[in-house]
Scaffold this active site. Structure first.
Site, PDB file in Angstrom:
ATOM      1  N   ARG A  31      -1.958 -61.319 -16.276  1.00  0.00           N
ATOM      2  CA  ARG A  31      -1.109 -61.463 -17.463  1.00  0.00           C
ATOM      3  C   ARG A  31      -1.276 -60.331 -18.478  1.00  0.00           C
ATOM      4  O   ARG A  31      -0.527 -60.210 -19.427  1.00  0.00           O
ATOM      5  CB  ARG A  31      -1.378 -62.821 -18.128  1.00  0.00           C
TER       6      ARG A  31
ATOM      7  N   LYS B 254      -8.851 -56.273 -16.743  1.00  0.00           N
ATOM      8  CA  LYS B 254      -8.868 -57.080 -17.967  1.00  0.00           C
ATOM      9  C   LYS B 254     -10.171 -56.928 -18.747  1.00  0.00           C
ATOM     10  O   LYS B 254     -10.155 -56.758 -19.970  1.00  0.00           O
ATOM     11  CB  LYS B 254      -8.644 -58.553 -17.615  1.00  0.00           C
TER      12      LYS B 254
ATOM     13  N   TYR C  38      -6.156 -23.561 -43.814  1.00  0.00           N
ATOM     14  CA  TYR C  38      -6.550 -23.799 -42.429  1.00  0.00           C
ATOM     15  C   TYR C  38      -7.803 -23.000 -42.130  1.00  0.00           C
ATOM     16  O   TYR C  38      -7.781 -21.759 -42.164  1.00  0.00           O
ATOM     17  CB  TYR C  38      -5.436 -23.403 -41.438  1.00  0.00           C
TER      18      TYR C  38
ATOM     19  N   ASN D 130      -6.566 -63.785 -21.873  1.00  0.00           N
ATOM     20  CA  ASN D 130      -5.789 -63.699 -20.643  1.00  0.00           C
ATOM     21  C   ASN D 130      -4.596 -62.760 -20.761  1.00  0.00           C
ATOM     22  O   ASN D 130      -4.137 -62.202 -19.784  1.00  0.00           O
ATOM     23  CB  ASN D 130      -5.311 -65.085 -20.213  1.00  0.00           C
TER      24      ASN D 130
ATOM     25  N   GLN E 126     -17.366 -59.481  -5.472  1.00  0.00           N
ATOM     26  CA  GLN E 126     -16.628 -60.578  -4.842  1.00  0.00           C
ATOM     27  C   GLN E 126     -15.374 -59.945  -4.233  1.00  0.00           C
ATOM     28  O   GLN E 126     -14.477 -59.531  -4.961  1.00  0.00           O
ATOM     29  CB  GLN E 126     -16.248 -61.624  -5.895  1.00  0.00           C
TER      30      GLN E 126
HETATM   31  C1  UD1 Z   1     -12.013 -71.601 -16.402  1.00  0.00           C
HETATM   32  C2  UD1 Z   1     -12.545 -72.990 -16.036  1.00  0.00           C
HETATM   33  C3  UD1 Z   1     -12.039 -74.004 -17.060  1.00  0.00           C
HETATM   34  C4  UD1 Z   1     -12.469 -73.586 -18.436  1.00  0.00           C
HETATM   35  C5  UD1 Z   1     -12.015 -72.142 -18.748  1.00  0.00           C
HETATM   36  C6  UD1 Z   1     -12.656 -71.686 -20.020  1.00  0.00           C
HETATM   37  C7  UD1 Z   1     -12.781 -73.075 -13.616  1.00  0.00           C
HETATM   38  C8  UD1 Z   1     -12.195 -73.546 -12.349  1.00  0.00           C
HETATM   39  N1  UD1 Z   1     -12.102 -73.348 -14.728  1.00  0.00           N
HETATM   40  O1  UD1 Z   1     -10.617 -71.620 -16.252  1.00  0.00           O
HETATM   41  O2  UD1 Z   1     -12.559 -75.278 -16.781  1.00  0.00           O
HETATM   42  O3  UD1 Z   1     -11.947 -74.484 -19.400  1.00  0.00           O
HETATM   43  O4  UD1 Z   1     -12.409 -71.251 -17.711  1.00  0.00           O
HETATM   44  O5  UD1 Z   1     -12.233 -70.404 -20.372  1.00  0.00           O
HETATM   45  O6  UD1 Z   1     -13.842 -72.470 -13.598  1.00  0.00           O
HETATM   46  N2  UD1 Z   1     -13.245 -65.062 -11.795  1.00  0.00           N
HETATM   47  C9  UD1 Z   1     -13.892 -64.384 -10.784  1.00  0.00           C
HETATM   48  N3  UD1 Z   1     -13.545 -64.633  -9.499  1.00  0.00           N
HETATM   49  C10 UD1 Z   1     -12.575 -65.508  -9.152  1.00  0.00           C
HETATM   50  C11 UD1 Z   1     -11.903 -66.212 -10.191  1.00  0.00           C
HETATM   51  C12 UD1 Z   1     -12.270 -65.959 -11.506  1.00  0.00           C
HETATM   52  O7  UD1 Z   1     -14.786 -63.570 -11.027  1.00  0.00           O
HETATM   53  O8  UD1 Z   1     -12.322 -65.684  -7.946  1.00  0.00           O
HETATM   54  C13 UD1 Z   1     -13.618 -64.772 -13.195  1.00  0.00           C
HETATM   55  C14 UD1 Z   1     -12.479 -64.179 -13.970  1.00  0.00           C
HETATM   56  O9  UD1 Z   1     -12.520 -62.762 -13.912  1.00  0.00           O
HETATM   57  C15 UD1 Z   1     -12.719 -64.697 -15.376  1.00  0.00           C
HETATM   58  C16 UD1 Z   1     -13.508 -65.987 -15.173  1.00  0.00           C
HETATM   59  O10 UD1 Z   1     -13.951 -65.978 -13.836  1.00  0.00           O
HETATM   60  O11 UD1 Z   1     -13.495 -63.787 -16.131  1.00  0.00           O
HETATM   61  C17 UD1 Z   1     -12.664 -67.228 -15.439  1.00  0.00           C
HETATM   62  O12 UD1 Z   1     -11.578 -67.256 -14.538  1.00  0.00           O
HETATM   63  P1  UD1 Z   1     -10.151 -67.755 -15.020  1.00  0.00           P
HETATM   64  O13 UD1 Z   1      -9.240 -67.668 -13.851  1.00  0.00           O
HETATM   65  O14 UD1 Z   1      -9.757 -67.085 -16.252  1.00  0.00           O
HETATM   66  O15 UD1 Z   1     -10.480 -69.313 -15.302  1.00  0.00           O
HETATM   67  P2  UD1 Z   1      -9.689 -70.264 -16.271  1.00  0.00           P
HETATM   68  O16 UD1 Z   1      -8.406 -70.664 -15.635  1.00  0.00           O
HETATM   69  O17 UD1 Z   1      -9.644 -69.701 -17.622  1.00  0.00           O
HETATM   70 CA    CA Z   2      -9.918 -67.569 -18.539  1.00  0.00          CA
END
Ligand code: UD1
Ligand code: CA
Length: 473
Positions: free
Chosen positions: A16, A23, A371, A234, A77
């Protein structure tokens, strides 16, 4: 101190953001977003900080290396299968070193998190018997966050993601998951190993370790966190909001330290300011900038990587970059100090003066419209209005040297390379093409002639010409 690992999840793409830059490297108050969570982990006393990287990993790794100098490790990852998978990849980096180790897992996209927030959960874990401690937070608008599900006895039994909510009762829950998890290392490794992808997104959810623990009859203990810890970024709207809050926090820090900061001033996280300095409205201080004791930075001034000594005055709308300014110096209004300008103590540089790669020794002055490029200006030398250091011949840059106590009359040009000796005097309007010896007068301009009584004759002739022309029409 007990050994403590932080695992920071930062592999996501951040779709996003709509940016070529990952990000977690988007800037907030002069530092990449990820800087703040990593710093919080180090300040919270984590002796091992593991950042899980993926998207843009080369750039992210390079930044972490340069900013934290080997105090942070990264693991990759390869595909983003969810936060649970990311945590698992992070935990694998512990290897066999799990004995007696506590782990805090949190997200890398929450720039407002601070060491105190992590410590709160770490200490809560220590004080309780529960194998897992999490932060929780009650908010007015829980949309988008994982909800904390509790049973009749108020025990935490699950975290349910927005997309997986089962009914309106769950949707109405205002207690949400900010995303800080603390557990013993060996427990965590086992818990992460059990995760599966049975949910709306087909991902491994970090949050599922809560429900699984509860189902095994293990306690999960929650502790109330500050609202700011959950402020996730985000998109660029949230990036802007995070920066706004960060700036407010930075401003308050300086104010508490004895610096006056007025409304609208923006100060980067990296800037240092000494006591009794004033930073006026809409001034912008960036990068490795240091403001000395009692120095004033005026309205709308912009300083990037600038060291200013004590008691100096940077007047409004001056722009300074990669430069040094000495004690009690006066700059501006509307001065432009370009990179490698080095102004010593008590130097005055006034309006519409531009300097570049120029050293001005103590007490020297250039008060108006000049200058000064590639110059060396001696002590107490005075550079008049409209002076130009002609430093560029179209191919190369050359140096203009003005020795101490020299006087450069207004509207002079100094065609570099050239030296004006100590105490020499360059007459107004002179184009200096040869060195001027110490104590000499240099004057190069046509001699003035005055024709007595000639002005009225001149006017009469011009009027006659005008009438002639009108008749002929
Ligand atoms: C997550 C939580 C949610 C919480 C919120 C708070 C989960 C499933 N959900 O949701 O409960 O309320 O954060 O901000 O954990 N990331 C990785 N690898 C991945 C996926 C994500 O490293 O495969 C990292 C992302 O870069 C990010 C963080 O994990 O920095 C959070 O991921 P994001 O997809 O933003 O989770 P949310 O939907 O915000
Ligand atoms: Ca998040």
């Amino acid at each position: 101190m007990a050994s403590q690992t932080a695992i920071i999840l930062a592999a996501g793409l951040g779709k996003r953001m709509k940016s070529a830059l990952p990000k977690v490297l988007q800037p907030i108050a002069g530092r990449p977003l990820l800087h703040y969570p990593v710093r919080a982990a180090l300040e919270a006393g984590c002796d091992d900080v593991v950042v899980v990287v993926g998207h843009g990993r080369d750039l992210v790794e390079k930044y972490l290396q340069s900013a934290f100098d080997g105090r942070v490790r990264t693991v990759v990852q390869e595909t983003q299968r969810g936060t649970g998978d990311a945590a698992r990849v992070g935990a694998a980096a512990l290897g066999d070193a799990t004995g007696g180790r506590t782990v805090v897992v949190f997200y890398g996209d929450v720039p407002l998190i601070e060491a105190a927030d992590l410590r709160l959960v770490l200490e809560h874990k220590k004080a309780s018997q529960a194998p897992l401690a999490i932060a929780t937070c009650v908010v007015a608008d829980p949309t988008g966050y994982g909800r904390i599900i509790r049973d009749e006895r108020r025990k935490v039994v699950a975290i349910r993601e927005q997309r997986d909510l089962e009914n309106d009762d769950q949707r109405a829950i205002q207690e949400i998951n900010p995303g800080i998890y603390v557990a013993d290392a060996h427990w965590l490794v086992a818990a992460l190993g059990e995760l599966d992808a049975k949910n709306a997104q087909g991902e491994l959810y970090m949050t599922d370790i809560v429900e699984r623990a509860a189902k095994r009859g293990e306690d999960v203990t929650g502790i109330d966190a500050r609202e700011s810890v959950l402020f996730g970024v985000n998109d660029r709207v949230q990036l802007f909001e995070a920066e706004k809050r960060m700036h407010r926090r930075i401003r308050a820090k300086h104010q508490r330290n004895g610096v006056t900061v007025r409304g609208g001033a923006l100060i980067d996280d990296s800037v240092e300011i000494e006591v009794d300095a004033h930073v006026d409205t809409n001034a912008v201080l960036r990068g490795a900038t240091l403001i000395g004791e009692g120095t004033h930075v005026g309205v709308g001034a912009v300083l990037v990587d600038v060291v200013v000594g004590p008691g100096a005055v940077i007047k409004p709308y001056s722009v300074l970059e990669k430069s040094r300014v000495g004690a009690r110096a006066q700059i501006g209004p509307f001065s432009h100090l370009r990179p490698e300008s080095e102004l010593a103590d008590d130097v005055h540089v006034g309006n519409f003066v531009e300097t570049k790669k120029t050293k001005m020794a103590a007490g020297s002055k250039a008060n108006h419209l000049a200058y000064l490029g590639d110059g060396i200006v001696g002590e107490r030398a005075n550079i008049g209005a409209g002076t130009i250091f002609c430093n560029y011949d179209g191919v190369q840059k050359h140096t203009t040297t003005i020795e101490k106590d020299a006087f450069i009359g207004s509207d002079s040009q100094l065609v570099a390379p050239v030296t004006v000796g100590a105490g020499a005097y360059v007459a107004t309007g002179t184009t200096v093409t040869r060195d001027v010896p110490a104590d000499a007068l240099a004057i190069a301009r046509p001699k003035q002639e005055n024709k007595e009584g000639y002005a009225s004759k001149l006017r009469a002739r011009m009027r006659a010409q005008k009438e002639d022309a009108a008749k002929r029409k």
